[in-house]
Write a protein that holds these residues in place. Structure first.
Motif, short mmCIF file in Angstrom:
data_model
loop_
_atom_site.label_atom_id
_atom_site.label_comp_id
_atom_site.label_asym_id
_atom_site.label_seq_id
_atom_site.Cartn_x
_atom_site.Cartn_y
_atom_site.Cartn_z
N ILE A 104 0.74 -1.15 0.03
CA ILE A 104 0.03 -0.02 0.12
C ILE A 104 0.95 1.15 0.19
N LYS A 105 1.96 1.16 0.51
CA LYS A 105 2.92 2.37 0.79
C LYS A 105 3.60 2.65 -0.38
N ARG A 143 0.10 3.02 -3.14
CA ARG A 143 -0.98 4.09 -2.92
C ARG A 143 -2.19 3.89 -3.73
N ASN A 169 -7.62 2.20 -1.47
CA ASN A 169 -7.06 2.30 -0.15
C ASN A 169 -6.74 3.63 0.52
N SER A 170 -7.02 4.58 -0.51
CA SER A 170 -6.65 5.83 -0.12
C SER A 170 -7.67 6.86 -0.26
N ALA A 171 -7.95 7.50 -1.47
CA ALA A 171 -8.83 8.45 -2.23
C ALA A 171 -10.20 8.06 -2.11
N ASP A 176 -12.33 5.38 -0.04
CA ASP A 176 -12.07 4.32 1.19
C ASP A 176 -13.63 3.81 1.21
N HIS A 197 -6.25 12.24 -7.17
CA HIS A 197 -5.49 10.99 -7.27
C HIS A 197 -5.01 10.50 -8.48
#
Length: 214
Positions: free
Chosen positions: A148-149, A152, A156-158, A160, A209
């Motif tokens: 995920i890091k 991105r 998983n981020s923008a 959810d 994103h």
């Protein structure tokens, strides 16, 4: 007090191990080389581990992902993990984890979510996964976090909420997730009555994103 407290020294609390860092990098490299399969996989199998979903469509709000994944599956839209029951309480034996079908079940569950959601089609998605066995299963959460890091992923981020479960009776006062606002259709999500974000604000986050994708 059973003993005298030592003066605080932050250095004595910091763990470093280059071998651990290399192990994570090696696992990520292995994951990136695993075969890509249809979603859901056409075969059933045992095991738990880490997985990624890839969008390959040519149109819609995720078309940029489809373009990037056309030649190589390098930009997952979602990364997740599948752990055996009892994993959080450390009550799972290695044999139980290996005999679990949690990983393939999780991928099938995600397939149903996509099929239920509006504005997306299941044939536009592929997946890859990595099975952990024996003591290696302790690495599942670590490798998921590393992926995920690294990537991105949008979901998983923008955006959810894709991996959410039915909160159950008595808890529908919470807001539906961003994912369920964009992709209306999951039956349990329609019962959530809390105040959610506006579609306009969520779409702005998605666009921002997407503009950052390579």
């Amino acid at each position: 007090m059973p003993f005298d407290l030592q003066p605080f020294d932050r250095f004595k609390h910091v763990y470093r191990n280059d071998a651990f860092v290399e192990l994570v990098k090696d696992a990520v490299r292995f994951f990136s080389g695993t075969p890509v399969r249809e979603l859901p996989p056409s075969v059933s199998f045992q095991g738990t581990g880490v997985y990624a979903l890839y969008y390959t469509g040519r149109k819609g709000i995720y078309a940029k992902y489809g373009e990037l994944n056309r030649l190589a599956y390098s930009h997952p839209i979602y990364v997740g993990k599948a752990v055996p029951k009892g994993w959080r309480q450390a009550r799972t034996a290695d044999a139980q984890a290996q005999n679990s079908r949690e990983l393939v079940s999780r991928l099938r569950q995600h397939s149903r979510s996509i099929e239920s959601g509006s504005n997306i089609e299941l044939p536009d998605f592929m997946c890859r996964f990595m099975i952990f066995e024996d003591a290696g299963s302790d690495m599942i959460g670590t490798i998921e976090a590393a992926l995920i890091k690294l990537h991105r992923p949008l979901w998983n981020s923008a955006l959810d909420g894709f991996g959410n479960h039915d909160p159950g009776s008595g808890r529908y006062n919470q807001a539906k997730s961003d994912w369920d606002v964009v992709h209306v259709g999951r039956e349990w999500a329609t019962r959530c009555q809390g105040e959610h974000k506006t579609l306009k604000s969520i779409m702005y986050n998605i666009k921002t994103h997407m503009n950052l994708l390579g």
